[in-house]
Write a protein that holds these residues in place. Structure first.
Motif, PDB file in Angstrom:
ATOM      1  N   GLN A  20       3.886   8.707  -8.016  1.00  0.00           N
ATOM      2  CA  GLN A  20       3.734   7.658  -9.024  1.00  0.00           C
ATOM      3  C   GLN A  20       2.836   8.128 -10.157  1.00  0.00           C
ATOM      4  O   GLN A  20       3.135   7.920 -11.340  1.00  0.00           O
ATOM      5  N   TYR A  43      -6.368  11.640  -5.136  1.00  0.00           N
ATOM      6  CA  TYR A  43      -5.048  12.248  -4.953  1.00  0.00           C
ATOM      7  C   TYR A  43      -4.920  13.594  -5.666  1.00  0.00           C
ATOM      8  O   TYR A  43      -4.106  14.434  -5.278  1.00  0.00           O
ATOM      9  N   ARG A  51       0.844  -1.192   0.000  1.00  0.00           N
ATOM     10  CA  ARG A  51       0.000   0.000   0.000  1.00  0.00           C
ATOM     11  C   ARG A  51       0.879   1.242   0.000  1.00  0.00           C
ATOM     12  O   ARG A  51       1.778   1.382   0.830  1.00  0.00           O
ATOM     13  N   MET A  52       0.651   2.130  -0.940  1.00  0.00           N
ATOM     14  CA  MET A  52       1.451   3.341  -1.054  1.00  0.00           C
ATOM     15  C   MET A  52       0.900   4.440  -0.156  1.00  0.00           C
ATOM     16  O   MET A  52      -0.314   4.550   0.036  1.00  0.00           O
ATOM     17  N   ILE A  92      -4.652   1.609 -10.923  1.00  0.00           N
ATOM     18  CA  ILE A  92      -5.665   1.992  -9.934  1.00  0.00           C
ATOM     19  C   ILE A  92      -6.926   2.430 -10.672  1.00  0.00           C
ATOM     20  O   ILE A  92      -6.939   2.542 -11.897  1.00  0.00           O
ATOM     21  N   ARG A 128       2.038   7.803  -3.758  1.00  0.00           N
ATOM     22  CA  ARG A 128       1.077   7.571  -4.837  1.00  0.00           C
ATOM     23  C   ARG A 128       0.986   8.786  -5.754  1.00  0.00           C
ATOM     24  O   ARG A 128       0.903   8.646  -6.976  1.00  0.00           O
TER      25      ARG A 128
END
Length: 229
Positions: free
Chosen positions: A17, A53, A8-9, A45, A14
């Motif tokens: 990324q 995000y 899990r980031m 995702i 995230r």
């Protein structure tokens, strides 16, 4: 037998990324042509999670372009070693490395458009230009540039941008030739200004003082002399 467990980031990890994924897609297509669905799929995702995000498409694009602008600006950072012509040539090689790797994104960023034409991204482009300007002045060892020198340096930066955009449209001229041409262009712009201004004349002499016989400025001077003979 062991099975892989997806780690899990964290939030910032995230975000970084997603920015990286977006930049990879921008390297192949203009940001306007890349959808949030594509970015989500490439990141592994869901689309709603992307919006967790980043509040919107533009905010993700701005974050990605901010990283790209920082990378591009860093290409002008060059040690103060060797001749000025050699330094500028190394800068141009790194600049065109970026242009070559991020062609569609670079073109969209510089030309503007619905996804990249916000005040934030326009400010990013201006910041890259300003960093390039300040770096060139530092290599010339000038703190308070006279008006004619500012005109030369800013005109050259605009020329570098426009040359890169033209080159991306078909890449019909060898890259190395363009890199050298732009270094020659800097010397030529300075020489034209020096022909009419004593302050620029002194600066040009300083530029050429440490130029080696096989340097780009010396090469240009030899070619110009041969044209007149």
């Amino acid at each position: 037998m062991t099975t892989g467990v997806r780690r899990r980031m964290g939030v910032e990890e995230r975000r970084q990324q997603l920015i990286g994924v977006a930049l990879e897609l921008f390297a192949r297509r203009s940001p306007d042509e890349v959808s949030i669905d594509e970015i989500a799929s490439a990141a592994g995702i869901s689309r709603p999670l992307v919006y967790h995000y980043f509040p919107g498409k533009l905010s993700l694009y701005e974050a990605a372009l901010k990283r790209a602008a920082e990378d591009l600006a860093s290409r002008f950072d060059e040690p103060h070693e060797g001749s000025l012509g050699g330094r500028l040539l190394r800068v141009m090689r790194r600049f065109f490395d970026f242009v070559d790797q991020h062609g569609p994104g670079f073109s969209a960023l510089m030309r503007g458009g619905p996804a990249v034409g916000s005040s934030t991204t326009n400010a990013l482009v201006d910041s890259v230009r300003q960093i390039a300007y300040e770096q060139i002045l530092s290599h010339l060892r000038v703190d308070a540039p006279p008006a004619r020198l500012e005109l030369v340096v800013r005109s050259w930066i605009s020329l570098v941008e426009s040359t890169a955009l033209i080159w991306l449209d078909g890449r019909r001229i060898p890259r190395a030739e363009l890199e050298l041409k732009l270094v020659h262009d800097f010397a030529a712009l300075a020489a034209v200004s020096a022909a009419f201004d004593e302050e620029m004349t002194a600066l040009l002499r300083h530029m050429l003082k440490d130029e080696p016989n096989d340097g780009p400025f010396t090469d240009l001077a030899a070619r110009l002399i041969s044209l007149a003979s």
